[in-house]
Design a protein around this motif. Structure first.
Motif, PDB file in Angstrom:
ATOM      1  N   CYS A  76       0.843  -1.209   0.000  1.00 29.42           N
ATOM      2  CA  CYS A  76       0.000   0.000   0.000  1.00 29.42           C
ATOM      3  C   CYS A  76       0.874   1.254   0.000  1.00 29.42           C
ATOM      4  N   GLN A  77       1.880   1.278   0.885  1.00 32.04           N
ATOM      5  CA  GLN A  77       2.750   2.470   0.964  1.00 32.04           C
ATOM      6  C   GLN A  77       3.470   2.696  -0.358  1.00 32.04           C
ATOM      7  N   GLU A  78       3.904   1.593  -0.949  1.00 31.19           N
ATOM      8  CA  GLU A  78       4.634   1.680  -2.213  1.00 31.19           C
ATOM      9  C   GLU A  78       3.726   2.231  -3.324  1.00 31.19           C
ATOM     10  N   LEU A  79       2.489   1.747  -3.376  1.00 31.87           N
ATOM     11  CA  LEU A  79       1.552   2.229  -4.405  1.00 31.87           C
ATOM     12  C   LEU A  79       1.236   3.705  -4.202  1.00 31.87           C
ATOM     13  N   VAL A  80       1.089   4.097  -2.924  1.00 29.64           N
ATOM     14  CA  VAL A  80       0.806   5.500  -2.628  1.00 29.64           C
ATOM     15  C   VAL A  80       1.989   6.349  -3.098  1.00 29.64           C
ATOM     16  N   ALA A  81       3.204   5.921  -2.728  1.00 32.41           N
ATOM     17  CA  ALA A  81       4.399   6.709  -3.070  1.00 32.41           C
ATOM     18  C   ALA A  81       4.596   6.768  -4.589  1.00 32.41           C
ATOM     19  N   ARG A  82       4.427   5.611  -5.251  1.00 28.25           N
ATOM     20  CA  ARG A  82       4.689   5.583  -6.701  1.00 28.25           C
ATOM     21  C   ARG A  82       3.619   6.322  -7.497  1.00 28.25           C
ATOM     22  N   ASN A  83       2.478   6.592  -6.850  1.00 25.39           N
ATOM     23  CA  ASN A  83       1.418   7.345  -7.538  1.00 25.39           C
ATOM     24  C   ASN A  83       1.262   8.751  -6.961  1.00 25.39           C
ATOM     25  N   SER A  84       2.319   9.225  -6.303  1.00 31.90           N
ATOM     26  CA  SER A  84       2.412  10.614  -5.838  1.00 31.90           C
ATOM     27  C   SER A  84       1.543  10.967  -4.642  1.00 31.90           C
ATOM     28  N   GLY A  85       1.148   9.982  -3.844  1.00 34.95           N
ATOM     29  CA  GLY A  85       0.533  10.260  -2.545  1.00 34.95           C
ATOM     30  C   GLY A  85      -0.777  11.020  -2.611  1.00 34.95           C
ATOM     31  N   GLY A  86      -1.057  11.799  -1.564  1.00 32.76           N
ATOM     32  CA  GLY A  86      -2.282  12.598  -1.517  1.00 32.76           C
ATOM     33  C   GLY A  86      -3.479  11.775  -1.086  1.00 32.76           C
ATOM     34  N   ASP A  87      -4.667  12.200  -1.538  1.00 36.09           N
ATOM     35  CA  ASP A  87      -5.908  11.484  -1.233  1.00 36.09           C
ATOM     36  C   ASP A  87      -6.219  10.550  -2.404  1.00 36.09           C
ATOM     37  N   LEU A  88      -6.355   9.278  -2.113  1.00 34.77           N
ATOM     38  CA  LEU A  88      -6.674   8.319  -3.163  1.00 34.77           C
ATOM     39  C   LEU A  88      -7.328   7.106  -2.527  1.00 34.77           C
ATOM     40  N   TYR A  89      -7.641   6.115  -3.326  1.00 32.45           N
ATOM     41  CA  TYR A  89      -8.040   4.844  -2.709  1.00 32.45           C
ATOM     42  C   TYR A  89      -7.307   3.713  -3.399  1.00 32.45           C
ATOM     43  N   LEU A  90      -7.129   2.649  -2.641  1.00 30.13           N
ATOM     44  CA  LEU A  90      -6.433   1.472  -3.145  1.00 30.13           C
ATOM     45  C   LEU A  90      -7.438   0.350  -3.317  1.00 30.13           C
ATOM     46  N   TYR A  91      -7.361  -0.314  -4.443  1.00 33.27           N
ATOM     47  CA  TYR A  91      -8.177  -1.501  -4.700  1.00 33.27           C
ATOM     48  C   TYR A  91      -7.245  -2.694  -4.629  1.00 33.27           C
ATOM     49  N   ILE A  92      -7.600  -3.682  -3.823  1.00 25.88           N
ATOM     50  CA  ILE A  92      -6.773  -4.884  -3.655  1.00 25.88           C
ATOM     51  C   ILE A  92      -7.629  -6.088  -4.026  1.00 25.88           C
ATOM     52  N   GLN A  93      -7.115  -6.938  -4.876  1.00 23.89           N
ATOM     53  CA  GLN A  93      -7.874  -8.141  -5.247  1.00 23.89           C
ATOM     54  C   GLN A  93      -6.995  -9.377  -5.175  1.00 23.89           C
ATOM     55  N   ILE A  94      -7.538 -10.442  -4.615  1.00 26.89           N
ATOM     56  CA  ILE A  94      -6.838 -11.731  -4.584  1.00 26.89           C
ATOM     57  C   ILE A  94      -7.742 -12.749  -5.257  1.00 26.89           C
ATOM     58  N   THR A  95      -7.236 -13.383  -6.303  1.00 26.80           N
ATOM     59  CA  THR A  95      -8.050 -14.401  -6.971  1.00 26.80           C
ATOM     60  C   THR A  95      -7.481 -15.772  -6.637  1.00 26.80           C
ATOM     61  N   ARG A  96      -8.289 -16.796  -6.859  1.00 22.88           N
ATOM     62  CA  ARG A  96      -7.802 -18.141  -6.554  1.00 22.88           C
ATOM     63  C   ARG A  96      -6.716 -18.552  -7.551  1.00 22.88           C
ATOM     64  N   GLY A  97      -6.588 -17.830  -8.648  1.00 20.38           N
ATOM     65  CA  GLY A  97      -5.511 -18.100  -9.603  1.00 20.38           C
ATOM     66  C   GLY A  97      -6.029 -18.732 -10.882  1.00 20.38           C
TER      67      GLY A  97
END
Ligand SMILES: Cc1ncc(COP(=O)(O)O)c(C=O)c1O
Length: 289
Positions: A76-97
């Motif tokens: 999460c921190q990495e995605l925030v940093a690599r997308n320039s921080g600020g106010d955003l939301y993160l979508y996380i998905q785990i599939t069975r594969g």
């Protein structure tokens, strides 16, 4: 709007270049779970609670957690940093594969697909806050395990479209004469100064924003109760609120075309909304986990 850098199976890469197999079970069966985590001032909000719910969703579909909370925190921190921080939301998905072929009963040794991306969190428009939103009601047509945050959202999608078709913001769902929730929101009913929400269980998604509302209500010395809410109680509400991660709390000001709370956000909403705002800001700079 999606932001440029996503996470896929351990790598950070441009979202436009991310690829998954068409034989992934999420694509074939909706065999996957997800989370949506708001980020305020570069800090994931209620991350522990979202990851706890993700673990419960995984257990509900008989999958092991592929990453620890600390590892997800890092992603999460990495995605925030690599997308320039600020106010955003993160979508996380785990599939069975992915597996070769299509078997309802999955095989052993599948490698889960892990995907996350960031999206800009547009500030709430003054109109939404000042005027509130319209909602309609419909019968809840979803499956029996709504506590699992599954990507198999076809019923939710069709129900939300009913609202869009009616020029409304949300479809509030009724089952056996009782309120369950919105197609993508927790519904709060305010009556005589008390905040009511249906109890958690298999029939609704336990909302993380709802828990924030409960905590903030306690801070404001407002009583909140978890109890079943009949359709007539919903229709007789002093105020109705929608709670969900990407928007916090919104006031419903018309229900099936009839005014709620004088067709304007009520006094309780205004208090709670202010408290929500300052709570999110007061956490800035503290560790997210
Ligand atoms: C069906 C449903 N209920 C409730 C919620 C609210 O949950 P949260 O406050 O954790 O976002 C959501 C959020 O997406 C949802 O999809």
């Amino acid at each position: 709007m999606p932001l440029p850098i996503c996470y896929l199976n351990g790598d950070y890469l441009p979202l436009t270049e991310a690829r998954v197999s068409p034989l992934d079970r999420a694509f074939l069966f909706g065999d996957a779970v997800y989370e949506v985590v708001p980020v305020y001032a570069a800090r994931p909000f209620r991350l522990r609670e979202h990851l706890d719910r993700l673990d419960r969703s995984l257990a509900g579909i008989r999958m092991h957690a592929p990453l620890t909370h600390a590892e997800w925190g890092q992603v999460c921190q990495e995605l925030v940093a690599r997308n320039s921080g600020g106010d955003l939301y993160l979508y996380i998905q785990i599939t069975r594969g992915a597996e070769f072929g299509r078997n309802h009963a999955w095989g052993a040794d599948l490698t889960p697909t892990l995907f996350a991306y960031a999206s800009a969190l547009e500030p709430l428009s003054a109109q939404l806050l000042d005027r509130g939103v319209a909602a309609i009601t419909a019968a809840d047509t979803r499956w029996a395990r709504r506590d699992i945050k599954s990507t198999a959202l076809l019923a939710n999608v069709l129900l939300k479209k009913l609202a869009a078709d009616a020029g409304a913001y949300e479809t509030i769902l009724l089952e056996n004469g009782e309120l369950t929730e919105g197609s993508s929101t927790t519904v709060h009913v305010i009556k005589d100064g008390v905040i009511h929400t249906p109890p958690n269980g298999h029939h609704i998604l336990p909302g993380t924003t709802r828990d924030v509302v409960t905590e903030l209500a306690a801070r404001l010395s407002v009583q909140s109760k978890s109890d079943s809410i009949s359709e007539s109680q919903l229709r007789a509400a002093d105020e109705i609120w929608l709670a969900f991660s990407t928007r916090g709390v919104l006031a419903v000001t018309t229900l099936d075309g009839r005014a709620v709370a004088g067709a304007a956000p009520g006094p309780m909403f205004k208090r709670l909304n202010r408290a929500f705002d300052s709570y999110a800001r007061e956490l800035a700079g503290t560790p997210p986990l």
